[in-house]
Write an enzyme that holds these catalytic residues in place. Structure first.
Site, PDB file in Angstrom:
ATOM      1  NE  ARG A 165      71.914  41.703  41.363  1.00 35.90           N
ATOM      2  CZ  ARG A 165      71.300  40.584  41.073  1.00 35.90           C
ATOM      3  NH1 ARG A 165      69.826  40.499  41.259  1.00 35.90           N
ATOM      4  NH2 ARG A 165      71.768  39.308  40.574  1.00 35.90           N
ATOM      5  CD  GLU A 194      69.505  42.666  48.338  1.00 35.90           C
ATOM      6  OE1 GLU A 194      69.909  41.314  48.204  1.00 35.90           O
ATOM      7  OE2 GLU A 194      68.594  43.087  47.275  1.00 35.90           O
ATOM      8  CG  HIS A 213      67.177  39.535  46.576  1.00 35.04           C
ATOM      9  ND1 HIS A 213      68.418  40.044  46.038  1.00 35.04           N
ATOM     10  CD2 HIS A 213      66.718  38.878  45.226  1.00 35.04           C
ATOM     11  CE1 HIS A 213      68.735  39.776  44.671  1.00 35.04           C
ATOM     12  NE2 HIS A 213      67.757  39.165  44.333  1.00 35.04           N
TER      13      HIS A 213
END
Length: 248
Positions: A165, A194, A213
């Site tokens: 993360r 993000e 991601h």
């Protein structure tokens, strides 16, 4: 459709008696593959090399041009030897890694035995590793774990990869470490926030590879995640046990 739950207001969800289904286990292999891909891409400077081909920087052969760092005889440190951490070590071992270190909340001797991995403090892992892969959960204890002090302990030839993360890494401190040559390079599949703004300082660095991601982004994995999420939802609506329910 995720294994992480740090984006959920768990206290409020628990207070309201809401059931939560999630998708653990099914994305381990895809995420481990991506971690190894990102590590190799970063340490061998592939985006830089591709750009040199495109912009005419590829000229006569030069002995040290585009040299990166190899895995053979290296020490790899894994922060978080859970399912994904183990799957990453399993894939890296055939590359000739000499030594595996790991850190976490507690030793995992049974899991570590496969790689002869040593359980060490995070500070020792930072100082000894040639490559560091962050694969731990985001918790109050791991938030900002990779910070200025952590980077100062690392070798200036070391490479950091984060597939956990974004908040586990202090990005301001990472930028300074990369820009100053404190560490060699970093590869990130996760950031804060993000999406990462296109004017973020990290995007100006040649020695930082950032992906959007995509750890679980294979067709097969996302299909399996979709089915599991759907079955969780249907079981929840029927008042039945979910195939994968988060116990609050």
């Amino acid at each position: 459709m995720s294994v992480g739950v740090d984006h959920l207001a768990l206290d409020e969800i628990k207070k309201r008696g809401i059931r939560v289904g999630y998708t653990p286990d099914v994305l381990t292999d895809a995420t481990a593959e991506l971690a190894v891909s990102l590590l190799l891409t970063t340490c061998r400077r592939l985006p830089e090399a591709i750009e040199e081909v495109k912009n005419g920087g590829w000229t006569a052969w030069k002995p040290l041009w585009m040299c990166g760092h190899g895995l053979t005889q290296s020490t790899v440190g894994i922060i978080g030897l859970g399912r994904i951490g183990q799957a990453i070590a399993r894939r890296l071992k055939p590359f000739g890694v000499q030594r595996f270190l790991y850190s976490g909340r507690q030793p995992r001797p049974q899991e570590a035995a496969e790689f002869q991995a040593e359980f060490v403090p995070t500070s020792y892992l930072a100082a000894e590793s040639d490559f560091i892969v962050v694969s731990c959960s985001l918790t109050p204890a791991t938030k900002g774990l990779c910070n200025k002090d952590f980077f100062q302990r690392m070798k200036n030839t070391a490479v950091l990869v984060n597939i956990s993360r974004g908040d586990v890494v202090n990005q301001d401190d990472l930028y300074q470490a990369l820009a100053s040559g404190q560490i060699a390079a970093a590869g990130l599949d996760v950031t804060t926030p993000e999406p990462l703004p296109t004017n973020h300082p990290l995007l100006t660095l040649k020695n930082c590879v950032i992906l959007p991601h995509i750890g679980s982004a294979t067709h097969g994995t996302r299909n399996t995640m979709s089915l599991l999420a759907s079955n969780n939802l249907l079981a929840g609506l029927r008042g039945e046990p979910m195939p994968s329910e988060l116990k609050l």
